[in-house]
Structure formats: structure tokens, C-alpha cells
Motif scaffolding. Structure first.
Motif: not given
Length: 423
Positions: A111-120, A317-320
């Protein structure tokens, strides 16, 4: 020895001593650099940025029952820097500090890896920022600031989980997203269980009233001043600005291969993320249809959806992997709709809660099937919204106790909160 000669002698001695000390410090610094020893300036530089280059910010969390509030927090955190590193707390740490998680670590990582504002993403992060972990963040991960919301995060002993980061001068605060929390969402499902257990004798009234609560954010008992269970049905106030903040703001190119997938996407979970990832790989642009509350209720039962249309839309929408959503998509994928959006391929996962459409006369995918642009794709995970609900039901007593405890802290937060600017 006259006075002038003595003064010159003393001055020469001081200069010699200064050079000697300076030479020792330089030698020690060079040896430290060579052997990897930390210098004094390195150890005590927490209060200021040590480097040029991208500003790296860190936010941690359990991210259990991940929702658009989590995503908005990550969006705000990312806006405070150039790169966002997210720590996902381990299952063991959650159990000690909060009780059993609803979703295991590997699903929360997806879930966290798929959020488009997350880099690492850092797996198995500690619940509290210890001095050892803070040193690791600053030195190994090159973190400049640690971020958290304006709601307090207290350890079981009552201490502030971010006290060390604040003391180091490397802490920044963002605004908590109003109207949603994991406690709130679990409470909605517990309410479903109670209503279902007691509602058979007056099913129609309970089902219709509960559906209105989910769709419009009303909890009569709470709003009338009753004690209720401490659970607030959705108080989310959707704004056009929030939709814009979550949107990519870009349409497909003229020759783009547009993939369409639709569904309820209720309690957005790792199964949803993985099927969206696979769907996106089939084309250049992924368009996701989000069904209305009424459509979901008609096809899944009156206690659904748990999350209302706007809440579900923001999570998707938040999903990359998602490029655009249709908020309130029709149940039937018509030929006109395919033409309007220039859809190249309509897809559906093998793991879904509405797989009986083949058996009915009014198959919602009849048009794309007849046009030869429909494909069923293999779902990577055997997880559905019902899976999540069953986890809650199976452990409803422990979650009820956890929610009662958490509800009290949330009540204090709402009573004492002050305005915090949101970007």
C-alpha cells in the motif's frame, strides 16, 4: 630579560601552542576521515542541515487500514521536501503499542509503496523514534526532517514518540486530515456487525438508515448527543481543492492505449493496488471507474459501501498506477462510454466480489465483449474487501477494546485542536 623580550617570548610560546593544538586536531580529523570515525561536528549537527542537494523528509506510521487520510499526510510531507522516505512499523511493534493490526506488514508495504508521493520505504520501522534510529535516519538515510501530524502520538507510558526529533530541531508538523482515521473505519465495520446481528427483525429500516449514514456522514445517535459507541460515521467534507491536489492533472496523449477497469474499491487494500498495477502495465493510461454508493449497495448489500464515493475516489487517485478516475461510473460499460473515453481495453480481475455478471442477462461488460476489447486478468492477490471485513469480525472483541481506547484520545484531540495550515 627586559619586558619587551619577555612579551615576545610569551607571544611566541602561545603561537607555538596554538599551532601544536591545531596540528593535533587536523591529524585527528584526517585519521577520523581515513578510518571512518565520526567527527565532533558530525555528532552534534542534528539542529542544522549538513548538506546541499535534495531535502529528504521522513514520515512513519502503521498505515493499517490505509485510507485517503494517510495518503494526504504523505502528500503534505512530500511537499516539505524533495524526497519522501516512509517508515512502516512492524507487526510486532503495533501489537505491543496498539493491539493486533488488521493488515499484515507485507500488505501494508504494498500500500505505502503504491502511494505516488512516496520515494522510498523502510520496512519494520520502530513505533518510537529512538536515539539509535534517529542517528540512522540522519546519517545513513540522510534525512533532514522528521514529519508527523498535529495529533499527538503517545507511547504506552504517556511520553511523546517524537520527543527526540523535536529536541534535535529536526521535526516538522503537518495538518491531520479531517473526518477519517483507521479507528473510525474499523468502527464502521463493527457497527455493521452489530446492526446485522440485531437487524433481522427490522431489516429494511436498519439497512436503509445505515446506508444513508455511510453515504452522507450522519450518525443520529452521536449528533443527538447520545453516547453511541464512540464511532463517528464519515465526517469527511470533500472539496474540489482536495480532488485537484490528488489528481495527476494530465490527460492521455492522442495515441495513448487507454485501459479501463471499474469497481467499488471499498476499503482500498493491497488486492486493489496489485490489480491496478497489472492493468496499468497493459497500456499507456489507466482510467478507473468508481461506482456510486447506490450501485455498490444494490450489488453488494445494504451495509456496503463502508467508505463513501468521495473517500473511495481519493484513495484510488493517490495510487501511482492510476492516471484518472470517473467519480460515479455507471455499472454498465456502454459502447458510447467506450467511444467517449477512447478506451482501448476493458479489464476485470479474476479475484473480485462481483464475478457473477456472466450469469445474468444484463452483463455490464456485454459491449466491450462484443467489440473484442474485454480481457480478464489474473489477480496477483486473493484479497477482497470482504477479506478485510472478515478479519475485523474474527477479532471484533480485541478491535472493539482498541477502538474504545483510541476513541478517547481522538475525542481529546478534537476538543483541544487548533488551526493548522494545510498546503
Amino acid at each position: 630579560m627586559d619586558g619587551g623580550t619577555m612579551d615576545n617570548h610569551i607571544l611566541s610560546s602561545k603561537l607555538a601552542l596554538t599551532w601544536f593544538i591545531g596540528g593535533c586536531l587536523l591529524s585527528a580529523s584526517l585519521l577520523g576521515f581515513y578510518f571512518g570515525f565520526p567527527s565532533a561536528s558530525h555528532v552534534f549537527s542534528f539542529g542544522k542541515r549538513k548538506k546541499k542537494g535534495p531535502i529528504r523528509v521522513y514520515m512513519d506510521g502503521c498505515f493499517d487500514m490505509m485510507h485517503y487520510g494517510h495518503c494526504n499526510a504523505l502528500r503534505q510531507a512530500r511537499a516539505l521536501g524533495d524526497q519522501l522516505v516512509v517508515g512502516v512499523v512492524s507487526d510486532a511493534e503495533i501489537i505491543v503499542n496498539k493491539g493486533p493490526p488488521v493488515t499484515p506488514l507485507h500488505e501494508r508495504m504494498i500500500m505505502v509503496n503504491a502511494v505516488k508521493w512516496v520515494d522510498e520505504v523502510i520496512s519494520d520501522a520502530p513505533y518510537a523514534i529512538t536515539e539509535e534510529f534517529m542517528n540512522k535516519l540522519f546519517n545513513e538515510y540522510q534525512i533532514d526532517y522528521i514529519i508527523h501530524g498535529d495529533d499527538p502520538c503517545l507511547l504506552p507510558d504517556g511520553s511523546d514518540a517524537y520527543a527526540l526529533a523535536k529536541k534535535a530541531g529536526r521535526y516538522k508538523q503537518i495538518k491531520r486530515t479531517e473526518g477519517v482515521s483507521s479507528t473510525d473505519i474499523v468502527g464502521r465495520m463493527l457497527l455493521c456487525v452489530r446492526e446485522r446481528a440485531s437487524g433481522d427483525s427490522h431489516k429494511t429500516h436498519n439497512h436503509s438508515s445505515l446506508q444513508r449514514q455511510f453515504s452522507h456522514g450522519h450518525n443520529q445517535k452521536m449528533e443527538d448527543g447520545g453516547s453511541g459507541s464512540g464511532t463517528r460515521i464519515s465526517h469527511f467534507l470533500p472539496t474540489s481543492r482536495r480532488i485537484v491536489q490528488f489528481s495527476n492533472g494530465k490527460g492521455p496523449g492522442p495515441d495513448a492505449r487507454i485501459i479501463y477497469i471499474d469497481g467499488a474499491f471499498d476499503l482500498f487494500h493491497a488486492g486493489h493496488v496489485e490489480i491496478l498495477r497489472v492493468a496499468r502495465e497493459l497500456g499507456d493510461f489507466l482510467l478507473v471507474g468508481i461506482h456510486t454508493d447506490q450501485t455498490v449497495s444494490t450489488n453488494r448489500g445494504a451495509h456496503r459501501p463502508i467508505m463513501n464515493l468521495h473517500e473511495r475516489s481519493l484513495s484510488v487517485l493517490a495510487c501511482r498506477y492510476v492516471d484518472e478516475v470517473i467519480i460515479g461510473a455507471p455499472w454498465v460499460v456502454s459502447k458510447d462510454m467506450i467511444t467517449t473515453f477512447n478506451i482501448s481495453l476493458v479489464v476485470h480481475g479474476t479475484v473480485a466480489e462481483n464475478s457473477d455478471f456472466w450469469k445474468v442477462d444484463d452483463n455490464p461488460y456485454a459491449a466491450p465483449i462484443s467489440m473484442g476489447i474485454y480481457r480478464e486478468i489474473e489477480s496477483p492477490l486473493d484479497v477482497t474487501t470482504t477479506t478485510i471485513i472478515r478479519r475485523i469480525v474474527a477479532n471484533h472483541e480485541s478491535y472493539q477494546k482498541r477502538n474504545e481506547k483510541k476513541a478517547e484520545s481522538e475525542r481529546r484531540y478534537y476538543e483541544d485542536k487548533t488551526y493548522v495550515c494545510d498546503d
